[in-house]
Structures are given as C-alpha cells and as structure tokens.
Scaffold this motif. Structure first.
Motif, PDB file in Angstrom:
ATOM      1  N   THR A  89       0.835  -1.223  -0.085  1.00 25.05           N
ATOM      2  CA  THR A  89       0.300  -0.006  -0.065  1.00 25.05           C
ATOM      3  C   THR A  89       0.801   1.297  -0.006  1.00 25.05           C
ATOM      4  OG1 THR A  89      -0.168  -0.049   2.255  1.00 25.05           O
ATOM      5  CG2 THR A  89      -1.949  -1.071   1.176  1.00 25.05           C
ATOM      6  N   LEU A  90       2.081   1.344   0.216  1.00 26.31           N
ATOM      7  CA  LEU A  90       3.157   2.316   0.327  1.00 26.31           C
ATOM      8  C   LEU A  90       3.392   2.673  -1.264  1.00 26.31           C
ATOM      9  CD1 LEU A  90       5.614   1.319   3.029  1.00 26.31           C
ATOM     10  CD2 LEU A  90       3.658   2.857   3.232  1.00 26.31           C
ATOM     11  N   SER A  91       3.404   4.056  -1.314  1.00 27.80           N
ATOM     12  CA  SER A  91       3.876   4.477  -2.551  1.00 27.80           C
ATOM     13  C   SER A  91       5.135   4.166  -2.925  1.00 27.80           C
ATOM     14  CB  SER A  91       3.784   6.109  -2.574  1.00 27.80           C
ATOM     15  OG  SER A  91       4.671   6.548  -1.868  1.00 27.80           O
ATOM     16  N   PRO A  92       5.780   4.092  -4.267  1.00 25.78           N
ATOM     17  CA  PRO A  92       7.104   3.775  -4.542  1.00 25.78           C
ATOM     18  C   PRO A  92       8.096   4.907  -3.795  1.00 25.78           C
ATOM     19  CG  PRO A  92       5.962   3.559  -6.369  1.00 25.78           C
ATOM     20  CD  PRO A  92       4.698   4.082  -5.523  1.00 25.78           C
ATOM     21  N   ASP A  93       7.708   5.977  -3.822  1.00 23.66           N
ATOM     22  CA  ASP A  93       8.582   6.974  -3.317  1.00 23.66           C
ATOM     23  C   ASP A  93       8.764   6.731  -1.764  1.00 23.66           C
ATOM     24  OD1 ASP A  93       9.115   8.494  -5.440  1.00 23.66           O
ATOM     25  OD2 ASP A  93       7.437   9.833  -5.195  1.00 23.66           O
ATOM     26  N   THR A  94       7.750   6.409  -0.977  1.00 24.03           N
ATOM     27  CA  THR A  94       7.733   6.067   0.444  1.00 24.03           C
ATOM     28  C   THR A  94       8.570   4.762   0.592  1.00 24.03           C
ATOM     29  OG1 THR A  94       5.599   7.366   0.525  1.00 24.03           O
ATOM     30  CG2 THR A  94       6.312   5.644   2.506  1.00 24.03           C
ATOM     31  N   ARG A  95       8.364   3.794  -0.238  1.00 25.17           N
ATOM     32  CA  ARG A  95       9.261   2.604   0.100  1.00 25.17           C
ATOM     33  C   ARG A  95      10.706   2.673  -0.096  1.00 25.17           C
ATOM     34  NH1 ARG A  95       5.052  -0.083  -3.156  1.00 25.17           N
ATOM     35  NH2 ARG A  95       6.301  -0.028  -4.953  1.00 25.17           N
ATOM     36  N   LYS A  96      10.991   3.539  -1.216  1.00 26.81           N
ATOM     37  CA  LYS A  96      12.398   3.950  -1.495  1.00 26.81           C
ATOM     38  C   LYS A  96      13.032   4.610  -0.160  1.00 26.81           C
ATOM     39  CE  LYS A  96      14.987   6.711  -4.860  1.00 26.81           C
ATOM     40  NZ  LYS A  96      15.318   7.466  -5.883  1.00 26.81           N
ATOM     41  N   SER A  97      12.369   5.611   0.134  1.00 27.44           N
ATOM     42  CA  SER A  97      12.585   6.655   1.305  1.00 27.44           C
ATOM     43  C   SER A  97      12.832   5.639   2.479  1.00 27.44           C
ATOM     44  CB  SER A  97      11.526   7.896   1.471  1.00 27.44           C
ATOM     45  OG  SER A  97      12.077   8.650   2.729  1.00 27.44           O
ATOM     46  N   LEU A  98      11.946   4.950   2.694  1.00 33.25           N
ATOM     47  CA  LEU A  98      12.297   4.111   4.157  1.00 33.25           C
ATOM     48  C   LEU A  98      13.287   3.187   3.908  1.00 33.25           C
ATOM     49  CD1 LEU A  98       8.441   3.268   4.738  1.00 33.25           C
ATOM     50  CD2 LEU A  98       9.764   4.922   5.814  1.00 33.25           C
ATOM     51  N   VAL A  99      13.586   2.600   2.875  1.00 32.26           N
ATOM     52  CA  VAL A  99      14.614   1.639   2.730  1.00 32.26           C
ATOM     53  C   VAL A  99      15.865   2.215   2.679  1.00 32.26           C
ATOM     54  CG1 VAL A  99      15.878   0.102   0.811  1.00 32.26           C
ATOM     55  CG2 VAL A  99      13.431  -0.272   1.392  1.00 32.26           C
ATOM     56  N   GLN A 100      15.977   3.585   1.991  1.00 28.11           N
ATOM     57  CA  GLN A 100      17.231   4.390   2.055  1.00 28.11           C
ATOM     58  C   GLN A 100      17.621   4.921   3.681  1.00 28.11           C
ATOM     59  OE1 GLN A 100      16.081   7.761  -0.458  1.00 28.11           O
ATOM     60  NE2 GLN A 100      17.417   6.929  -2.169  1.00 28.11           N
ATOM     61  N   ASN A 101      16.604   5.036   4.269  1.00 32.32           N
ATOM     62  CA  ASN A 101      16.942   5.507   5.747  1.00 32.32           C
ATOM     63  C   ASN A 101      17.330   4.305   6.435  1.00 32.32           C
ATOM     64  OD1 ASN A 101      16.163   8.392   6.096  1.00 32.32           O
ATOM     65  ND2 ASN A 101      14.524   7.978   5.117  1.00 32.32           N
ATOM     66  N   LEU A 102      16.759   3.195   6.227  1.00 32.87           N
ATOM     67  CA  LEU A 102      17.195   1.782   7.134  1.00 32.87           C
ATOM     68  C   LEU A 102      18.803   1.814   6.446  1.00 32.87           C
ATOM     69  CD1 LEU A 102      14.509  -0.654   6.681  1.00 32.87           C
ATOM     70  CD2 LEU A 102      15.341   0.298   8.668  1.00 32.87           C
TER      71      LEU A 102
END
Length: 115
Positions: A89-102
C-alpha cells in the motif's frame, strides 16, 4: 517567537544544530520525535496522507538517531515493520525513502546487517 517554533519548521537546520550540540537541542528533538510518532499512527491508517511530511521526519530522525540512542531505540524496528506490513500500500517514493533510511541507519551502525 521561540527558538523551538522556528526550528521545527526547518528540519535541515535543526538537524545541523542537533549534530553540533545534541544536549542543547534535546527538547526540540523530542518535540519532533513526538510529532513523528503521531504522524506515523496517521500514516499507518492512511498512507497517502502526510506522506511527504512523514518521509521528511523519517529522514530527519535517521540522520540524528546516533545523537539520541535511547529515545530512538525502536525507530529502526518501526520503519522495517512498516515496510514489511504495508509494502503493497506504500507509494514507490515512500518505500524507497524508508529503505534508504534503513541503509543510513546501517551505515551509522545504529542497526546491524542482520536486523
């Protein structure tokens, strides 16, 4: 207008100041931490609402997590859980941001590669 009000509107500036003087800006950090927790709860229910602001807060906390390890101890788990539970359900931008922050947290040795 107080110092806290000005800084909360400018996360990059607050991030810079926190890195220079973590004890001096702990109150401002805690204000942002509480705001992040509130936005995270809203975000869980409605991932499209406040998505940009949520990503900005996650990035900010990722950058200063080493300054406040006790307060942010659960932060990596919250991010990874959000990814695992809501990936579809997350947008691609949000998924990318969360992974980048991990990745940022891993590079700062806040989390291990196993986590």
């Amino acid at each position: 207008m107080g110092r806290g009000i000005l800084l909360t509107a400018n996360l990059p500036q607050l991030q810079n100041l926190i890195k220079r003087d973590p004890p001096g800006y702990k109150e401002e950090f805690l204000q942002q931490w509480n705001h992040y927790n509130s936005i995270r709860e809203i975000f869980k229910l409605h991932p499209d609402e406040q998505a940009q602001h949520f990503r900005e807060l996650v990035s900010f906390i990722s950058q200063v997590a080493t300054c406040y390890p006790k307060e942010t101890a659960d932060f990596p788990t919250q991010i990874s859980s959000l990814l695992l539970e809501s990936y579809g359900t997350l947008s691609p931008d949000t998924r990318k941001s969360l992974v980048q922050n991990l990745v940022i947290l891993r590079n700062k040795e806040v989390i291990s590669s196993i986590e």
